[in-house]
Design a protein around this motif. Structure first.
Motif, PDB file in Angstrom:
ATOM      1  N   VAL A   1      30.123  28.944  51.043  1.00 54.10           N
ATOM      2  CA  VAL A   1      30.338  30.327  51.461  1.00 54.10           C
ATOM      3  C   VAL A   1      30.940  31.061  50.263  1.00 54.10           C
ATOM      4  N   VAL A   2      30.338  32.208  49.887  1.00 53.29           N
ATOM      5  CA  VAL A   2      30.793  32.954  48.699  1.00 53.29           C
ATOM      6  C   VAL A   2      32.267  33.336  48.856  1.00 53.29           C
ATOM      7  N   GLY A   3      33.068  33.003  47.846  1.00 55.57           N
ATOM      8  CA  GLY A   3      34.474  33.396  47.853  1.00 55.57           C
ATOM      9  C   GLY A   3      35.404  32.433  48.566  1.00 55.57           C
ATOM     10  N   SER A   4      34.864  31.340  49.111  1.00 56.89           N
ATOM     11  CA  SER A   4      35.738  30.410  49.840  1.00 56.89           C
ATOM     12  C   SER A   4      36.460  29.471  48.867  1.00 56.89           C
ATOM     13  N   PRO A   5      37.522  28.792  49.315  1.00 56.24           N
ATOM     14  CA  PRO A   5      38.299  27.921  48.419  1.00 56.24           C
ATOM     15  C   PRO A   5      37.434  26.817  47.805  1.00 56.24           C
ATOM     16  N   GLY A   6      37.701  26.515  46.542  1.00 53.65           N
ATOM     17  CA  GLY A   6      37.000  25.424  45.868  1.00 53.65           C
ATOM     18  C   GLY A   6      35.626  25.783  45.344  1.00 53.65           C
ATOM     19  N   THR A   7      35.297  27.076  45.291  1.00 54.45           N
ATOM     20  CA  THR A   7      34.002  27.494  44.714  1.00 54.45           C
ATOM     21  C   THR A   7      34.278  28.377  43.489  1.00 54.45           C
ATOM     22  N   TRP A   8      33.252  28.547  42.636  1.00 53.61           N
ATOM     23  CA  TRP A   8      33.413  29.397  41.451  1.00 53.61           C
ATOM     24  C   TRP A   8      33.729  30.843  41.847  1.00 53.61           C
ATOM     25  N   SER A   9      32.988  31.337  42.865  1.00 53.09           N
ATOM     26  CA  SER A   9      33.212  32.729  43.275  1.00 53.09           C
ATOM     27  C   SER A   9      34.628  32.890  43.843  1.00 53.09           C
ATOM     28  N   GLY A  10      35.107  31.873  44.562  1.00 50.70           N
ATOM     29  CA  GLY A  10      36.470  31.906  45.103  1.00 50.70           C
ATOM     30  C   GLY A  10      37.500  31.982  43.984  1.00 50.70           C
ATOM     31  N   MET A  11      37.254  31.191  42.926  1.00 53.90           N
ATOM     32  CA  MET A  11      38.195  31.175  41.802  1.00 53.90           C
ATOM     33  C   MET A  11      38.217  32.532  41.094  1.00 53.90           C
ATOM     34  N   VAL A  12      37.011  33.107  40.907  1.00 50.45           N
ATOM     35  CA  VAL A  12      36.923  34.419  40.249  1.00 50.45           C
ATOM     36  C   VAL A  12      37.673  35.473  41.077  1.00 50.45           C
ATOM     37  N   LEU A  13      37.507  35.395  42.408  1.00 51.79           N
ATOM     38  CA  LEU A  13      38.189  36.332  43.311  1.00 51.79           C
ATOM     39  C   LEU A  13      39.711  36.188  43.172  1.00 51.79           C
ATOM     40  N   ARG A  14      40.194  34.966  43.160  1.00 54.36           N
ATOM     41  CA  ARG A  14      41.648  34.721  43.029  1.00 54.36           C
ATOM     42  C   ARG A  14      42.163  35.224  41.689  1.00 54.36           C
ATOM     43  N   LEU A  15      41.396  34.936  40.610  1.00 49.95           N
ATOM     44  CA  LEU A  15      41.851  35.367  39.284  1.00 49.95           C
ATOM     45  C   LEU A  15      41.871  36.893  39.191  1.00 49.95           C
ATOM     46  N   SER A  16      40.867  37.558  39.814  1.00 45.73           N
ATOM     47  CA  SER A  16      40.889  39.033  39.755  1.00 45.73           C
ATOM     48  C   SER A  16      42.052  39.590  40.582  1.00 45.73           C
ATOM     49  N   GLN A  17      42.389  38.921  41.687  1.00 44.69           N
ATOM     50  CA  GLN A  17      43.601  39.343  42.424  1.00 44.69           C
ATOM     51  C   GLN A  17      44.827  39.275  41.517  1.00 44.69           C
ATOM     52  N   CYS A  18      44.924  38.182  40.745  1.00 50.55           N
ATOM     53  CA  CYS A  18      46.076  38.029  39.836  1.00 50.55           C
ATOM     54  C   CYS A  18      46.106  39.171  38.828  1.00 50.55           C
ATOM     55  N   VAL A  19      44.932  39.456  38.233  1.00 53.41           N
ATOM     56  CA  VAL A  19      44.858  40.494  37.196  1.00 53.41           C
ATOM     57  C   VAL A  19      45.276  41.855  37.767  1.00 53.41           C
ATOM     58  N   PHE A  20      44.706  42.229  38.936  1.00 48.71           N
ATOM     59  CA  PHE A  20      45.012  43.545  39.503  1.00 48.71           C
ATOM     60  C   PHE A  20      46.453  43.630  39.984  1.00 48.71           C
ATOM     61  N   ALA A  21      46.971  42.524  40.556  1.00 47.64           N
ATOM     62  CA  ALA A  21      48.367  42.537  41.016  1.00 47.64           C
ATOM     63  C   ALA A  21      49.314  42.685  39.830  1.00 47.64           C
ATOM     64  N   SER A  22      49.010  41.979  38.718  1.00 52.65           N
ATOM     65  CA  SER A  22      49.862  42.095  37.525  1.00 52.65           C
ATOM     66  C   SER A  22      49.803  43.517  36.977  1.00 52.65           C
ATOM     67  N   ALA A  23      48.586  44.063  36.905  1.00 56.96           N
ATOM     68  CA  ALA A  23      48.426  45.413  36.362  1.00 56.96           C
ATOM     69  C   ALA A  23      49.188  46.425  37.218  1.00 56.96           C
ATOM     70  N   SER A  24      49.107  46.260  38.544  1.00 59.45           N
ATOM     71  CA  SER A  24      49.802  47.187  39.440  1.00 59.45           C
ATOM     72  C   SER A  24      51.320  47.068  39.274  1.00 59.45           C
ATOM     73  N   THR A  25      51.806  45.815  39.183  1.00 63.07           N
ATOM     74  CA  THR A  25      53.250  45.614  38.984  1.00 63.07           C
ATOM     75  C   THR A  25      53.685  46.264  37.671  1.00 63.07           C
ATOM     76  N   PHE A  26      52.884  46.057  36.607  1.00 66.23           N
ATOM     77  CA  PHE A  26      53.227  46.595  35.296  1.00 66.23           C
ATOM     78  C   PHE A  26      53.273  48.124  35.340  1.00 66.23           C
ATOM     79  N   ALA A  27      52.250  48.733  35.998  1.00 63.28           N
ATOM     80  CA  ALA A  27      52.203  50.199  36.098  1.00 63.28           C
ATOM     81  C   ALA A  27      53.443  50.724  36.824  1.00 63.28           C
ATOM     82  N   MET A  28      53.860  50.020  37.886  1.00 62.85           N
ATOM     83  CA  MET A  28      55.030  50.466  38.653  1.00 62.85           C
ATOM     84  C   MET A  28      56.320  50.296  37.852  1.00 62.85           C
TER      85      MET A  28
END
Lengths: 155, 155
Positions: free
Chosen positions: B4-31
């Protein structure tokens, strides 16, 4: 017809819808009776969401009463899908509006102490309205999940 | 293992998690880089939620990378239930924090025009942070639903 507590066309479902109407009306009344609410976007947005919620819950309460009186089955897949989708959309609206208004109320009360400095501002009304809006949201979420549970059991 | 696209243990899941990290860091930094953010409860709450989101996404990204390298199957019912429950809790936290901060930013920008009257207040930073927080929430919701979909297909 499956008996899931709080689902469309059951007594518990009707009670849930009617209590949503009561809490949404009470929250709207608390907000509208407070001086100065219309100057702030978040409170305006909460009012719009509450009126939307009220219309939707009233419509479904009437539908439930009609189904109960005429012993009509509302548990068809099409009907449930329609109700659950709009239920979730309304729940998300209500939650975002309640959070936005809560944030502004906290800002007035504790961040800048505007309520003390400017007693005409109806902070108590705003606070009460926000609490009632959260209760409405909670009841709405209960209805949504009950419908969703029933929908999942179809597949 | 179901794909299933985006589920745990798949490439798409990992990409989704990493992009969450990137956007969360960027948002924290902006604030954090904006002057005066710490005076307001809503912005403080957004920062707490973002850090929580960052920790959770980073943990799951590491788990995904480990599972992909060692070809380990993360799709057991227990594991999925644990991930989906925390995923939904984190998503609700993020959404409430983003709505609360958006409400306060709108209040500063358009309700009382504080940004024009007091240019030192970092309204642009706050606005950017809120937009990034909403994107983070959207990605988090995608992950949650993907896991939930997989979980439902177990039963």
């Amino acid at each position: 017809m499956k008996r899931v507590v709080g689902s469309p066309g059951t007594w518990s479902g009707m009670v849930l819808r009617l209590s949503q109407c009561v809490f949404a009306s009470a929250s709207t009344f608390a907000m509208v009776s407070g001086f100065g609410y219309s100057n702030y976007s978040a409170f305006f947005y909460l009012n719009v969401s509450l009126i939307l919620q009220l219309m939707w819950s009233l419509f479904l309460a009437c539908k439930d009463i009609f189904a109960l009186r005429n012993k009509k089955d509302l548990h068809t897949a099409d009907n449930l899908l329609f109700i659950v989708l709009i239920d979730f959309a309304v729940a998300i609206f209500m939650f975002s509006a309640a959070c936005a208004s809560a944030s502004l109320t906290v800002f007035f009360m504790w961040d800048v102490h505007l309520c003390k400095a400017y007693p005409r501002l109806a902070c108590r009304h705003f606070g009460l309205s926000v609490v009632l809006a959260f209760i409405t949201w909670f009841l709405q979420a209960a209805s949504s999940f009950s419908g969703f549970w029933l929908l999942v059991s179809f597949f």
